[in-house]
Design an enzyme around this catalytic site. Structure first.
Site, PDB file in Angstrom:
ATOM      1  N   ASP A  16       0.575  -1.023   0.007  1.00 61.56           N
ATOM      2  CA  ASP A  16       0.062   0.300   0.191  1.00 61.56           C
ATOM      3  C   ASP A  16       0.998   1.159   0.176  1.00 61.56           C
ATOM      4  O   ASP A  16       2.378   1.282   0.319  1.00 61.56           O
ATOM      5  CB  ASP A  16      -0.924  -0.174   1.211  1.00 61.56           C
ATOM      6  N   TYR A  18      -0.580   5.125   0.662  1.00 57.72           N
ATOM      7  CA  TYR A  18      -0.658   6.213   1.976  1.00 57.72           C
ATOM      8  C   TYR A  18      -0.149   5.615   2.907  1.00 57.72           C
ATOM      9  O   TYR A  18      -1.353   4.688   3.435  1.00 57.72           O
ATOM     10  CB  TYR A  18      -1.623   7.096   1.165  1.00 57.72           C
ATOM     11  N   ARG A  47      -7.462  13.211   6.750  1.00 58.58           N
ATOM     12  CA  ARG A  47      -6.945  11.609   6.341  1.00 58.58           C
ATOM     13  C   ARG A  47      -8.274  10.920   6.674  1.00 58.58           C
ATOM     14  O   ARG A  47      -8.658  10.215   5.823  1.00 58.58           O
ATOM     15  CB  ARG A  47      -5.868  11.157   7.384  1.00 58.58           C
ATOM     16  N   ASN A 124      -4.815   3.477  -4.000  1.00 57.23           N
ATOM     17  CA  ASN A 124      -6.110   4.232  -4.359  1.00 57.23           C
ATOM     18  C   ASN A 124      -5.562   4.924  -5.050  1.00 57.23           C
ATOM     19  O   ASN A 124      -6.190   6.055  -5.112  1.00 57.23           O
ATOM     20  CB  ASN A 124      -6.831   4.632  -2.676  1.00 57.23           C
TER      21      ASN A 124
END
Length: 228
Positions: A16, A18, A47, A124
């Site tokens: 991943d 972030y 966030r 994402n």
């Protein structure tokens, strides 16, 4: 189960982006002096809303890319704190393209690459966002491929997202160790079929969700030994 058994046959490490490779709070950190004592609160809210918007949009079937979601979440956070400063907003969004990677990341990626593992990102983020972050951190020489949810038009933890890495690398899910600092992402990936290591950087409590990470580490420095 010993790590050597659980991780037998691993060919690739998929990360991943972030919160795992890149510090999402470093964007606010670059402009902390302009926000004063509210900087940490704004960063956390930014966030939180960013993630909420990915889940809600996925459930609604109304996808927008991560750049748009990140903008919307920032607008919410700034509005909540009564800040109307277009120049600051633009600077914060620009900073999000140049997030700092965590200090151990280049060293660990180099070790894994030398150890013969294929390395990729599954995020994402949009392709442009990932390319900018990887380039800014000078880790492009280690990363074989940046996989973005934009290939399927829905956010994690939808299983179609995790399938992107399987198809893109041409190997089976159980030959991939997936790493995320986001517990919900780690659970989603485990439920999908990856061998999963949760990078619990901030000492979070365990989630009560389907799927269970195979291992938990405090940071990526523990990964090379885990993989043997």
């Amino acid at each position: 189960m010993p790590a050597s058994d659980a991780l037998e046959g691993i060919q690739a490490c998929v990360f991943d982006a972030y919160g795992t490779l890149f510090d999402v709070h470093s964007a606010i950190g670059k402009h902390q002096h302009r926000l004063g004592g509210r900087a940490d609160q704004i960063s956390l809210l930014w966030r939180t809303k960013q993630l909420e918007y990915t889940w809600i949009r996925s459930l609604m079937g109304l996808h927008a890319d991560f750049w748009k979601v990140t903008q919307d979440a920032l607008d919410f956070a700034l509005d909540r704190h009564g800040i109307n400063d277009p120049e600051l907003r633009a600077d914060l969004m620009e900073a999000y393209l140049k997030l700092d990677c965590y200090p151990e990341v280049p060293e660990v990626l180099s070790m894994l690459k030398d150890g013969g593992f294929r390395l990729a990102i599954l995020s994402n983020g949009t392709p442009a966002m990932l390319e900018a972050a990887v380039k800014n951190s000078n880790i492009e020489q280690f990363i074989e491929k940046n996989f973005s949810v934009e290939e399927v038009g829905i956010f994690k933890p939808d299983f179609r997202v995790y399938q992107i890495a399987v198809d893109g690398l041409g190997i089976r899910p159980e030959q991939i160790v997936f790493l995320s600092s986001n517990a919900w992402d780690a659970h989603g990936a485990a439920a999908f079929g990856f061998k999963v290591t949760w990078v619990n950087r901030f000492g979070q409590s365990k989630e009560r969700l389907p799927g269970k990470p195979h291992f938990t580490i405090a940071n990526l420095l523990e990964l090379p030994n885990l993989l043997g």
